[in-house]
Design a protein around this motif. Structure first.
Motif, PDB file in Angstrom:
ATOM      1  N   VAL A   3       0.854  -1.184   0.000  1.00  0.00           N
ATOM      2  CA  VAL A   3       0.000   0.000   0.000  1.00  0.00           C
ATOM      3  C   VAL A   3       0.892   1.237   0.000  1.00  0.00           C
ATOM      4  O   VAL A   3       1.823   1.351   0.799  1.00  0.00           O
ATOM      5  CB  VAL A   3      -0.927   0.022   1.228  1.00  0.00           C
ATOM      6  N   CYS A  50      -6.489   1.696   4.451  1.00  0.00           N
ATOM      7  CA  CYS A  50      -7.423   0.598   4.167  1.00  0.00           C
ATOM      8  C   CYS A  50      -8.599   1.048   3.311  1.00  0.00           C
ATOM      9  O   CYS A  50      -9.429   0.222   2.908  1.00  0.00           O
ATOM     10  CB  CYS A  50      -7.937  -0.031   5.462  1.00  0.00           C
ATOM     11  N   LEU A  62      -2.666   0.396  -4.215  1.00  0.00           N
ATOM     12  CA  LEU A  62      -2.078  -0.935  -4.099  1.00  0.00           C
ATOM     13  C   LEU A  62      -1.890  -1.419  -5.527  1.00  0.00           C
ATOM     14  O   LEU A  62      -2.840  -1.860  -6.175  1.00  0.00           O
ATOM     15  CB  LEU A  62      -2.990  -1.883  -3.316  1.00  0.00           C
ATOM     16  N   SER A  67      -7.709   3.362  -3.536  1.00  0.00           N
ATOM     17  CA  SER A  67      -8.524   3.048  -2.361  1.00  0.00           C
ATOM     18  C   SER A  67     -10.019   3.208  -2.626  1.00  0.00           C
ATOM     19  O   SER A  67     -10.839   2.854  -1.769  1.00  0.00           O
ATOM     20  CB  SER A  67      -8.108   3.929  -1.180  1.00  0.00           C
ATOM     21  N   VAL A  76      -7.011  -5.249   1.059  1.00  0.00           N
ATOM     22  CA  VAL A  76      -6.461  -4.592   2.248  1.00  0.00           C
ATOM     23  C   VAL A  76      -7.468  -4.700   3.383  1.00  0.00           C
ATOM     24  O   VAL A  76      -8.625  -4.291   3.238  1.00  0.00           O
ATOM     25  CB  VAL A  76      -6.142  -3.111   1.972  1.00  0.00           C
ATOM     26  N   VAL A 153      -2.728  -7.290   2.646  1.00  0.00           N
ATOM     27  CA  VAL A 153      -2.180  -6.346   3.625  1.00  0.00           C
ATOM     28  C   VAL A 153      -3.119  -6.305   4.818  1.00  0.00           C
ATOM     29  O   VAL A 153      -4.340  -6.170   4.656  1.00  0.00           O
ATOM     30  CB  VAL A 153      -2.035  -4.932   3.028  1.00  0.00           C
TER      31      VAL A 153
END
Length: 247
Positions: A3, A50, A62, A67, A76, A153
């Motif tokens: 990330v 996240c 990522l 996101s 994530v 993650v």
């Protein structure tokens, strides 16, 4: 993949000051401890990493995913400070429900819940109501819920807060087992000594800025070698705070 937060800024309201301002940070592979005083911005960083919160400026990625992409939210996983036991649900049902919320179909979520609980050493408690689990066991249910959809993650927000020394040791061993080439773990804590010597990397956040990030051995090098055990991590952190440099 890791990330990456690129030039991210965030505040909790238009008239509020930025908690993070033009912050760039990449979550290292393996197990990383995120240290910093209360109010440093650790929880905010994790919520952005996240995808729970979106930055006012900058991007969170990522690989090719941002996101805002649903696939990012699957890859994530975030575990908040407090895990709520869902009334009437067993450990397996609660983990499966989380998988369903993440987009899994009911059968796949049910099967994956059993695997996730086994990974956190709670297979024998799978059919126990979550209300009947100890605090440490409920935290492990939280980790299983984060892992149920095969996240790449794992972000943990002060998961050992309130645990006794035995529970901390069990949780510590669990995280070290999970943090492999398949899963990167970033765990925030307000306890400087908490896992710092066993982590692969240490990141220090202060007043919304990363003031150190690097291998654990480089973090500990900020303390004299004759300082014993966990005390060395505390001294290293104190020395870094006294000579704070933004990375």
């Amino acid at each position: 993949m890791s990330v990456e937060l690129a030039s991210v800024s965030f505040s909790y309201g238009r008239r509020k000051p930025n908690i993070l301002n033009d912050l760039s940070y990449t979550v290292p592979e393996g197990f990383t401890v995120l240290l910093g005083p209360n109010g440093a911005g650790k929880s905010t960083l994790l919520k952005l990493a996240c995808g729970m919160n979106q930055p006012a400026a900058g991007t969170v990625r990522l690989g090719r995913l941002t996101s805002r992409d649903r696939a990012f939210l699957t890859a994530v996983a975030w575990m908040p400070q407090n895990i709520t036991a869902m009334t009437g649900l067993t450990a397996r049902e609660q983990v499966a429900y989380t998988g369903w919320l993440k987009g899994m179909n009911r059968n796949d979520a049910w099967d994956a819940a059993a695997t996730a609980l086994e990974r956190v050493h709670l297979r024998e408690r799978a059919d126990v109501k979550t209300k009947q689990l100890s605090g440490g066991q409920l935290r492990r249910v939280g980790v299983a819920s984060a892992l149920v959809h095969d996240a790449e993650v794992l972000l943990l927000d002060e998961p050992t807060a309130g645990m006794d020394p035995t529970q901390r040791r069990v949780f510590r061993d669990l995280i070290l087992t999970l943090a492999t080439s398949e899963v990167s773990v970033l765990m925030s804590t307000h306890d400087v000594a908490d896992l710092a010597e066993e982590a692969d990397h240490v990141t220090v956040l202060n007043e919304g800025a990363v003031t150190f990030t690097g291998a654990t051995r480089d973090f500990l090098a900020h303390a004299p070698t004759d300082v014993p055990g966990a005390r060395r991590a505390e001294v290293a952190y104190t020395n870094l705070a006294a000579h704070s440099t933004i990375y």
